[in-house]
Design a protein around this motif. Sequence first.
Motif, PDB file in Angstrom:
ATOM      1  N   GLU A  65       0.830  -1.200   0.000  1.00  8.09           N
ATOM      2  CA  GLU A  65       0.000   0.000   0.000  1.00  8.09           C
ATOM      3  C   GLU A  65       0.870   1.258   0.000  1.00  8.09           C
ATOM      4  O   GLU A  65       0.629   2.198  -0.748  1.00  8.09           O
ATOM      5  N   THR A  66       1.894   1.240   0.852  1.00  7.62           N
ATOM      6  CA  THR A  66       2.802   2.380   0.922  1.00  7.62           C
ATOM      7  C   THR A  66       3.466   2.616  -0.432  1.00  7.62           C
ATOM      8  O   THR A  66       3.554   3.746  -0.901  1.00  7.62           O
ATOM      9  N   THR A  67       3.928   1.527  -1.033  1.00  9.38           N
ATOM     10  CA  THR A  67       4.615   1.660  -2.319  1.00  9.38           C
ATOM     11  C   THR A  67       3.692   2.264  -3.363  1.00  9.38           C
ATOM     12  O   THR A  67       4.069   3.195  -4.085  1.00  9.38           O
ATOM     13  N   ILE A  68       2.467   1.747  -3.423  1.00  8.67           N
ATOM     14  CA  ILE A  68       1.534   2.248  -4.438  1.00  8.67           C
ATOM     15  C   ILE A  68       1.232   3.721  -4.201  1.00  8.67           C
ATOM     16  O   ILE A  68       1.242   4.533  -5.128  1.00  8.67           O
ATOM     17  N   LEU A  69       1.034   4.088  -2.943  1.00  7.72           N
ATOM     18  CA  LEU A  69       0.776   5.494  -2.629  1.00  7.72           C
ATOM     19  C   LEU A  69       1.936   6.367  -3.066  1.00  7.72           C
ATOM     20  O   LEU A  69       1.747   7.445  -3.609  1.00  7.72           O
ATOM     21  N   ASN A  70       3.150   5.870  -2.830  1.00  5.80           N
ATOM     22  CA  ASN A  70       4.319   6.647  -3.227  1.00  5.80           C
ATOM     23  C   ASN A  70       4.364   6.855  -4.721  1.00  5.80           C
ATOM     24  O   ASN A  70       4.655   7.948  -5.206  1.00  5.80           O
ATOM     25  N   VAL A  71       4.089   5.776  -5.456  1.00  5.24           N
ATOM     26  CA  VAL A  71       4.109   5.888  -6.921  1.00  5.24           C
ATOM     27  C   VAL A  71       3.067   6.904  -7.372  1.00  5.24           C
ATOM     28  O   VAL A  71       3.348   7.797  -8.179  1.00  5.24           O
ATOM     29  N   LEU A  72       1.861   6.792  -6.802  1.00  8.29           N
ATOM     30  CA  LEU A  72       0.780   7.703  -7.207  1.00  8.29           C
ATOM     31  C   LEU A  72       1.142   9.152  -6.900  1.00  8.29           C
ATOM     32  O   LEU A  72       0.949  10.040  -7.726  1.00  8.29           O
ATOM     33  N   LEU A  73       1.688   9.366  -5.710  1.00  6.73           N
ATOM     34  CA  LEU A  73       1.995  10.744  -5.338  1.00  6.73           C
ATOM     35  C   LEU A  73       3.137  11.288  -6.183  1.00  6.73           C
ATOM     36  O   LEU A  73       3.151  12.465  -6.533  1.00  6.73           O
ATOM     37  N   PHE A  74       4.070  10.407  -6.540  1.00 10.30           N
ATOM     38  CA  PHE A  74       5.144  10.894  -7.402  1.00 10.30           C
ATOM     39  C   PHE A  74       4.603  11.255  -8.778  1.00 10.30           C
ATOM     40  O   PHE A  74       5.101  12.154  -9.443  1.00 10.30           O
ATOM     41  N   MET A  75       3.547  10.539  -9.170  1.00  8.82           N
ATOM     42  CA  MET A  75       2.913  10.910 -10.437  1.00  8.82           C
ATOM     43  C   MET A  75       2.311  12.306 -10.330  1.00  8.82           C
ATOM     44  O   MET A  75       2.354  13.079 -11.283  1.00  8.82           O
TER      45      MET A  75
END
Lengths: 577, 279
Positions: A431-441
Motif C-alpha cells: 500500500e505504501t509503495t503504491i501510494l508513493n508511486v501515485l503521489l510521485f505521479m
Amino acid sequence: MGMLWHPMDQECYFRILVDKLIGRHRRTVHAKERGMYKVLLCWRYLKTRWIALASIVSVTLGVATLIVVNSVMDGFTSQMQDRMHGILSDLVVETRATNGIAEPNWYIERIRARLGESVDGITTVVTLPAMMTFHHNGNAHTQQINLIGIDQSTYASVSDFSKYLLHPDNKRQLDFILKRNGYAPDREALQPSGWEYRSRVEQLKKDRQTELERYRQLQAKIAEEQQNQIAKDSQGLSDSTADQAIDPKANENGTQPLEANSDLLGGPMIQPVQNSGGGRVFDASIEQRIGIVLGIGIGSVRGRDSDGQLKDYFFIRPGDDVSVAFPNAGSPPRAIDELFTVVDFYESKMSEYDATFAFVPIEALQRARGMFDPLSKQGAVTSIQIKLARGTDLNSARDSLRDEFPPSESYVQVNSWRDTQGPLLAAVQLETTILNVLLFMIIAVAGFGILATFFMIVVEKTRDIGVLKSLGAPGSGIASIFLGYGVLLGSVGSGVGVLCGLAFVWKINEIARVLEWITGREVFDPTVYYFDTIPTVIHPFTIVWVSIGAVLIAILASVLPSIRAARMHPVEALRYE
Amino acid sequence: MNNSIPAKSLAKPTSTAANQLRVVRPEADNESGHSKQTHTTVPQSFSRESMVDARAVTKSYRRHKTSVAVLKGVDFSAEQGKMTAIVGQSGSGKSTLLHLLGTLDRPDSGEIHFANQRIDNLPARKRDAFRNHQLGMIFQFYHLLPELTLLENVIAPAMIGQSILSYFRNRSSIMKRAKELAELVGLSHRLHHKPSQLSGGEMQRTAIARALITDPKLLLADEPTGNLDQESGQSILQLLRNLNQESGLTIVMVTHDENIAMQCDALVRLKGGKVERLK
Ligand SMILES: Nc1ncnc2c1ncn2[C@@H]1O[C@H](COP(=O)(O)OP(=O)(O)OP(=O)(O)O)[C@@H](O)[C@H]1O
Ligand SMILES: [Mg+2]
C-alpha cells in the motif's frame, strides 16, 4: 593578449553537459566559464515572475503529501509491528494435532540444546477454538473465542502479555484470582468490578430470591385463603380455582437455563453448583471459579455518546461468570462446558486479538480436556513459544529449529512471528509503495506545469535571449539561466513542501481534530484503529529522497525550455515582437 | 585580451589591434580549411586598413518553398577608424548585412573578414567571444534587458565575458568604467533606473554605453536614430561622431536619414542585393 581566441580555462562539466544536450560539438579550444549575468538574470526573473512559483505549489503540495503519507504509514507499520511482536513470541513450535505435543519437556530440552544461549524465555501453551456464553440484560450471548491456556509463571517472559492487562497487580504477575477492585482506575466505565461488584450482584440476586420466596409464600397463603373462602362459599368449585395459581419459579427457570449471568435484574435465581463440588453449595459472593482473562473486545464495545465523546460500554466485567464450551482431546472430540470467572481484561490494541483472545490457566485446560499422560504425569500442549535473546537473528534461529524438527519426521511446525503476520505487513508495505508511486505521479504532473510555465517564460524572453546572444552569451549560458531558475524553483518548492509536511505530521492529531470539528465527521476513528492518536514516524531518508526526487522533476521539466532558449537563432530572436 | 578591462579611455591604438589579430592568425587557419586559399585571392580593393569586410556574400531567406534572395554577392568594406553609413530602401537587406558582419547569422556563400581574418566560419563559441570582445551593437529598438537597471545593463557584456570569480575580482574597475561610460553618454544621474523608466534617447545612450564597455574595435549600429525625434537623434549621432573621432572607433551604421548619411566618412547603398559605393 589573444583577443579573439580566448585563453583556455578550467573545464566546466555542466557546460559540457549542456553542449551535449543542445547538440553542439566542442572544439579543442574551450571558452572560460562565465557566469555572473546568469545568476543575476535568474534571480531577477524569479523576482519579477512570482507567478512561476504557482507552478511550484503543486510540487510543494506533492512533497508535503508524500511526507505525511509516508510518516503515517510508517507510523502505523511500526506501531503494528511493535504490537504484534509484543503479543506474539519470537518463535512458535506448534502442532495442529488434537491431542497436541504429548511430551513438551523433551521438545523444550531439544530446543534449548539447539539454540543454547539465544533462548531468553520459553513457555508452553494450549490453544483451542472455543465458544463462550455470557448473559447480558437477561439474554444469553454466544461468541467464538480463541481459548489459550497459559502457564502464568512463564508466559509473560516470552511476550509483552502482562503489559496489556488492566489490573496493576496483574501487570506485575497474573494469578487468575479476582481482585477486590482497582481495575484500570482511569476508566470510569469499568469501575464497578472485582469482588465488590461480584458480591453486590450476588447480594441483589439473593435479595430478589428472598423477595420472590416471600411473594410465593404470600401467593400460596392467598390461594389457601381463597380456597378456604370458596370452600366455605361453595364446596363444589374448589378444583378449578387451584389451576389458576401461577408458579413464578417455574416460569423463570424455563427462560434462563444457564446459571452464570451478569445482569442486575431479572437474572436466574438458582445458584450454580460448582462443577467439581461434591454437594456443597457454591457461594458466588465469596467464591470464584477458575479465572479467565478476556480480550477487551469480547467484553466491551467502544462507541461515542450523544456528545461525541469516546465511550466504552462493558457488558462483561471482572467478577462475572462466563461459560465456555470447547472440544476435549478425545477422538472424536466432544464438547465440554466449563464455567470461568472473568478476572481481568487483555487490551493489546490489536482489534483482531482483543476480540478473540481468552486466557485461562493451562492446567485447567489440560485437566478438562484430558491431556494429562497418566504415566509421565506430563500435560500435553499445542505450542511451545520461545523468546530469543536480544540480537539473535530471527530467521536463522527459525531455520535451525526447522532443521531440528523436519516436517517430514515430526508433527510440529516452526514459525516466527513475522511468518504469521507476513501477509499483513506485506500488504501495508504494498500500500505504501503504491501510494508513493501515485503521489510521485502527482509531482510529475506538477512537472508538466513547470514545463508549460517555463516555455511561456522562454517565449516571453525571446528578444532578451537574442540580445544576450548578440552580446556574446553562449547558448549554454542562456540554458543555464533557465535551468538555474528551475533548480531554484524546485528547491524552494520541495523545501517549503518538506517544512509543510513536517509541520503537518507534527500537528497531525490537532489537524484531525480541527477537520472533525469543521466537517462534523470522524477523521480518525479510535474505535476502528484502537489507537488514541495517529501514530507517525519520520525517517530522514524519506525526506531526503522525496526532496531530491522533486528537485529532479523540476530540473527535468526545465531542461526542454532551456534547450529551446539555447538553440534560438539570435537574429530571429531579435526580430521577435 | 586580459580579463581586466582597461579603465583608462576609449582610445586605443587601432594598429595594435590588427597586429594582435595577426599573431593568432595560424590558429584560424587550422579552423578553416580553405582560409589559405582565401588569403591568396584577396582582391586588391580590400586594403590592409579594412576593419570589417564582406566578400561576395549572398544570403537568401526561404519562406514556403520559395526562396527570396536578399543579398546577391555583396562586397563591402569598412575602413578602420572610419564611420561608414549604409543606406537603402526598406527591405533591401541592410539589417541582414549588419547581422552577417556581426556574426549573428552566417552567409549562404562568401566570406566575412574582421581585420583581415575570416570570422563567418568560426565555431559558435569563438563567434560568441568575438561578439563579446570585439564588437558593440546598437539597435533601433535599443534592446535593453528590462529586468536590469541602467548600470547593470551597461556591465552585462562584461559579466558575460568573464567568470564570476574574475568578475568579482575586477568588479571595482568594471563599475568605474561603467560609470565613466554613463558619464560619457550623460546618464550618470540615472544609474539605478530600469529601462522602462527611461526615455527613448536615454535608452539608446544606455545601449551605446553597453556596447562600449568591452572596449570594442567595431560598432555596428542598426538605425540608431530611427525611433527618435530629430533632436535626440542628432545628439546620439554627435555622440557616435565623437567616439569615432576621439577614440578612432570604427562604426558601421545603417540609416534612412540622408542628412546623417552625408555626415559619414563613407557611404554605400544597398540596392537589388548589391552594394553601390556612393562616397
Ligand atoms: N527570417 C526571415 N525570413 C524570411 N524573410 C526575411 C527574414 N528576415 C528578413 N527577411 C526578408 O529579407 C529582406 C531584408 O530584410 P532586412 O531586415 O535586412 O531589411 P532592411 O533593409 O533592414 O529593412 P528596414 O529598412 O525596413 O529595416 C526583407 O524583404 C525581409 O522580408
Ligand atoms: Mg532593418
